[in-house]
Design a protein around this motif. Sequence first.
Motif, mmCIF file in Angstrom:
data_model
loop_
_atom_site.group_PDB
_atom_site.id
_atom_site.type_symbol
_atom_site.label_atom_id
_atom_site.label_comp_id
_atom_site.label_asym_id
_atom_site.label_seq_id
_atom_site.Cartn_x
_atom_site.Cartn_y
_atom_site.Cartn_z
ATOM 1 N N HIS A 212 43.357 49.123 38.790
ATOM 2 C CA HIS A 212 43.728 48.962 40.193
ATOM 3 C C HIS A 212 43.937 47.487 40.523
ATOM 4 C CE1 HIS A 212 42.620 53.094 41.718
ATOM 5 N NE2 HIS A 212 42.046 53.103 40.528
ATOM 6 N N ASN A 213 44.779 47.241 41.498
ATOM 7 C CA ASN A 213 44.952 45.882 42.025
ATOM 8 C C ASN A 213 43.886 45.669 43.101
ATOM 9 O OD1 ASN A 213 45.916 43.354 42.763
ATOM 10 N ND2 ASN A 213 47.445 44.213 44.174
ATOM 11 N N THR A 215 41.744 43.854 45.718
ATOM 12 C CA THR A 215 41.729 42.672 46.574
ATOM 13 C C THR A 215 40.537 42.666 47.541
ATOM 14 O OG1 THR A 215 43.161 43.772 48.192
ATOM 15 C CG2 THR A 215 44.241 42.462 46.484
ATOM 16 N N ASN A 245 41.450 40.130 35.758
ATOM 17 C CA ASN A 245 42.346 40.816 36.688
ATOM 18 C C ASN A 245 42.364 40.185 38.077
ATOM 19 O OD1 ASN A 245 43.300 43.499 35.225
ATOM 20 N ND2 ASN A 245 41.158 43.152 34.642
#
Length: 282
Positions: A212-213, A215, A245
């Motif tokens: 997953h990205n 943030t 990542n």
Amino acid sequence: MDLTNVSQAKVFNGWHKQYQHTSSVLHCDMRFAIFLPPHASAAQPVPVLYWLSGLTCTDENFMQKAAAFQKAAELGIAIVAPDTSPRGEAVPDDVDQSYDFGLGAGFYLNATQEPWKTHYQMYSYVVDELPGLIEANFPVTSKRSVAGHSMGGHGALTIGIKNPEKYASISAFSPICHPSIVPWGEKAFRHYLGEDKALWKEYDAVELIKAHNVTTPILVDQGDADGFLDDQLKPETLQQAAKENNVPLELRIQPGYDHSYFFIQTFINDHLAFHASQLLND
């Protein structure tokens, strides 16, 4: 939806209350606790920090031992603590009654295997059913953050990472960071999820960071005198995945601290302030 007040006590001019309700997701009666800060009202609803506790715990451990209410009252944040698994005579338990599986050890996942899958749907309970209940019945907003300890730290990390639109921030004390490769996680995942290790990755923070990205800001505290550090928790795997990542993770190794609520008491105010910086930021 039925909601029965089990107990209540005034604390730092706010209220700690316990409730019981029938869960349609877990197919049993469940109990949770909520702390409401002094000014929480229909005219002034407050954001919520969901706290997920560890193995053998209930809704009571954090609320009674973490010393979180004074700071939460000051900041104006509600805290909700669910139980750690489904409960009741119809709910299956580990045949050996081990502390690390079955009752008190739901691992915040949705079980796919018999006989566990009927009741052990803690992921859906924490992410969907419980917040819906809280937001419909208490003076809170839909702004949420999630935190937890040990097994609950695993739950907070995985739930927060998978639902960035629902949680403003994530924190954990002594989390099981990479459950797919440690004894606690392997035992639970094998029973609840079966032998398909691709499914295990859906409940493993290290694997989720890779997929997953991420943030959402994450704060993790870990004591270096924790007896479970090397065999069960492995924070270095989380730190490495986050670094590779570009995940906004702050991992703090605290010298001399163990796995207990004395550790949590010491740093809980930092975690509450961390969540407040996201929850109260319009």
